[in-house]
Design an enzyme around this catalytic site. Structure first.
Site, mmCIF file in Angstrom:
data_model
loop_
_atom_site.group_PDB
_atom_site.id
_atom_site.type_symbol
_atom_site.label_atom_id
_atom_site.label_comp_id
_atom_site.label_asym_id
_atom_site.label_seq_id
_atom_site.Cartn_x
_atom_site.Cartn_y
_atom_site.Cartn_z
ATOM 1 N N LYS A 1 0.773 -1.207 -0.184
ATOM 2 C CA LYS A 1 -0.032 -0.059 0.176
ATOM 3 C C LYS A 1 0.895 1.242 -0.007
ATOM 4 C CE LYS A 1 -1.618 1.354 4.147
ATOM 5 N NZ LYS A 1 -0.662 2.057 5.215
ATOM 6 N N ASP B 1 -1.491 -6.466 2.981
ATOM 7 C CA ASP B 1 -1.895 -5.919 4.198
ATOM 8 C C ASP B 1 -1.320 -6.394 5.377
ATOM 9 O OD1 ASP B 1 -3.207 -5.170 6.419
ATOM 10 O OD2 ASP B 1 -4.897 -4.383 5.288
ATOM 11 N N HIS B 2 -0.191 -5.747 5.832
ATOM 12 C CA HIS B 2 0.716 -6.340 6.696
ATOM 13 C C HIS B 2 0.190 -6.984 8.029
ATOM 14 C CE1 HIS B 2 1.213 -2.706 8.731
ATOM 15 N NE2 HIS B 2 1.608 -3.424 9.806
ATOM 16 N N HIS C 1 -6.153 -2.029 7.174
ATOM 17 C CA HIS C 1 -6.008 -3.109 8.344
ATOM 18 C C HIS C 1 -7.101 -3.105 9.185
ATOM 19 C CE1 HIS C 1 -1.880 -2.195 6.977
ATOM 20 N NE2 HIS C 1 -1.816 -0.940 7.839
HETATM 21 C C1 BG6 Z 1 0.750 1.322 8.161
HETATM 22 C C2 BG6 Z 1 0.634 2.706 8.182
HETATM 23 O O1 BG6 Z 1 0.311 0.638 7.367
HETATM 24 O O2 BG6 Z 1 0.975 0.832 9.451
HETATM 25 C C3 BG6 Z 1 1.288 3.566 9.436
HETATM 26 O O3 BG6 Z 1 0.748 3.345 6.928
HETATM 27 C C4 BG6 Z 1 1.289 2.708 10.784
HETATM 28 O O4 BG6 Z 1 0.832 4.889 9.453
HETATM 29 C C5 BG6 Z 1 1.564 1.161 10.265
HETATM 30 O O5 BG6 Z 1 2.065 3.463 11.689
HETATM 31 C C6 BG6 Z 1 1.123 0.525 11.647
HETATM 32 O O6 BG6 Z 1 1.781 -0.930 11.720
HETATM 33 P P1 BG6 Z 1 1.915 -1.534 12.962
HETATM 34 O O7 BG6 Z 1 2.366 -2.891 12.480
HETATM 35 O O8 BG6 Z 1 3.319 -1.001 13.664
HETATM 36 O O9 BG6 Z 1 0.741 -1.666 13.912
#
Ligand code: BG6
Length: 486
Positions: free
Chosen positions: A145, A174-175, A237
């Site tokens: 993304k 979508d990680h 997410h």
């Molecule tokens: C990303 C966003 O997709 O996810 C960021 O672009 C955010 O703004 C991040 O900080 C949060 O990921 P995680 O894994 O740290 O909760």
């Protein structure tokens, strides 16, 4: 033989997540030493400079006990680098050569491409890859993304990718889907008989999904100010988490079956439009405050100018189907909040009738708390009798049953979400990736909300950095006699 091509290889994501994840796979013997890992970006590095950059990225992981020096050196030896201006079609041949050697890439050689580049570069990159023979059936492409900023721009990107690759070759990342607890949610729901009969409006009063961050802009000024919390976090997410919580049991744990069920949920989201935006959504922007005891600037100060971008959003959403009739899904996310915390709370109903009578204190409805961050855990809150003698009644207290059994798996290494995702990309499993119809359903919901805000002239309310967001977000849930799990 296989090759992995990393676009945006010198960027933050590559250094923090992708290179350490590939290294983690190599240490576990899941990435053969014959795999060529080719990094590419605009910067004019050579192989040695790229390896030095990667060595720096791996150093903290090696220091923390992931593999050893010699394994790190062997991994670095698999890396090479090709500088590329993504809009210059003549550069892609060199990339193909680095991946496959001279001549066309043989069909039996699988190639995994990971694109984490600016959305404006997607189109030329796809054209360049196709022109250099890097779009055959042996190629899989992972897309990070942001994939557009609304339904129309996302469709444009998806069309550009679809012109060269079939959907079975496209891996939209979508990680959050790579996070251990997110997958554990599927195990909880579908590997146990206990929850499913209760997993519906008969027994659940509401669901809360919180993704709270303490960080601010983190130097991503240009991207973030054009995006805002709704597009940056909710569109992807949070809606994916919602879909996994709300979906019907898929018939198999396969990409098609799981994604078919998720997309039904996403298409069942009740639109939030100008009529409901004022009552079902709250936006905020952080003002100066303190996070973790340290003073921090407000968003506009960090940005250097005033802005109408929301750094916080809370929504009251509904999934309009039989299972979830009348069950609100409260979503909230924001930057510079009081704590870093990502969790899903399933709040069950009160018992239909308390046999203990009104005089007994402490009876509370059950709760299931699925924590993704900072700790991964799943806890079921049950009512229990407080031990001791009782006269004319018993005292009750909630106790927590630790379902994720952290200690039982204490010897398992905690992995970066991207390890699972990269492994699946390389091996061609799409279950944890987002299909085009899901992305489009997500955008349709988000575009409706943004339109509602624009029509209503709804502006973000200021909130103090280090708080839980604007007080209107608290009112959003308390109006319904519930409260956020802070
Ligand atoms: C990303 C966003 O997709 O996810 C960021 O672009 C955010 O703004 C991040 O900080 C949060 O990921 P995680 O894994 O740290 O909760």
């Amino acid at each position: 033989m296989t090759a992995v091509l990393l676009f945006g290889a010198t960027g933050d994501l590559s250094r923090r997540m992708l290179l350490p994840s590939l290294y983690g796979l190599a240490v576990d013997g899941l990435l053969p030493a014959t795999v060529r890992i080719v990094g590419t970006a605009r910067s004019s590095l050579d192989d040695a400079a790229f390896r030095a950059m990667a060595a720096e990225a791996l150093a903290p992981h090696v220091a923390a006990g992931l593999g050893d020096r010699s394994q790190a050196d062997a991994f670095l030896g698999q890396l090479s680098y090709v500088p590329l201006d993504a809009t210059d079609m003549s550069g892609y041949r060199r990339l193909a050569e680095a991946a496959c050697g001279t001549g066309d890439c043989p069909e039996d050689q699988s190639i995994s491409i990971f694109l984490s580049t600016a959305p404006s570069l997607f189109k030329p990159t796809i054209q360049g890859l196709a022109g250099a023979g890097l779009a055959g059936p042996n190629v899989r492409i992972g897309l990070e993304k942001p994939l557009g900023s609304d339904l129309a721009s996302s469709a444009e990107i998806n069309d550009a990718v679809a012109a060269a690759f079939t959907e079975s070759q496209i891996f939209r990342i979508d990680h959050y889907l790579g996070k251990e607890t997110v997958q554990n949610l599927l195990a909880l729901r579908f590997a146990n008989v206990l929850f499913e009969p209760l997993w519906r409006s008969d027994a659940i009063s509401h669901v809360q999904i919180t993704v709270a961050e303490t960080v601010g802009l983190e130097g991503r000024v240009d991207f973030y100010d054009g995006a805002g919390a709704l597009r940056d976090m909710v569109q992807n997410h949070m809606l994916q988490l919602l879909a996994l919580v709300a979906m019907e049991p898929p018939s198999h744990f396969t990409a098609t079956a799981v994604r078919d069920e998720k997309v039904k949920v996403l298409n069942s989201l009740r639109p939030i439009d100008s009529r409901s935006a004022a009552t079902h959504s709250v936006t905020g922007q952080y003002a100066a405050g303190a996070v973790g005891g340290q003073p921090v600037k407000g968003y506009a100060d960090e940005l250097g100018r005033a802005s109408g971008t929301e750094t916080f959003v809370a929504l009251k959403a509904h999934v309009d189907n039989w299972r979830w009739k009348g069950v609100p899904f409260y979503l909230r996310t924001g930057k510079r909040l009081a704590a870093r915390k990502s969790e899903i709370l399933i709040a069950f109903n009160d018992v239909p009738h308390s046999i203990f009578g009104d005089s007994v204190k402490g009876l509370q409805p059950n709760r299931l708390l699925i924590s993704l961050q900072p700790q991964e855990n799943i806890q079921l809150q049950l009512m229990s009798k407080v031990p001791g003698l009782s006269r004319g009644g018993i005292s009750l207290r909630p106790v927590e049953l630790d379902i994720a059994a952290k200690d039982a798996f204490a010897d398992t290494r905690r992995r970066i979400a991207y390890e699972q995702l990269l492994l699946n990309l390389i091996e061609g499993r799409q279950t944890l990736f987002v299909r085009r119809d899901e992305v489009e359903a997500q955008w349709a919901f988000i575009d409706g909300i943004r339109k509602g805000w624009a029509e209503n002239g709804q502006e973000p309310r200021p909130y103090t950095a280090g708080s839980w967001g604007p007080s209107a977000a608290i009112a959003l849930i308390e109006r319904d006699n519930a409260s956020w799990n802070d």
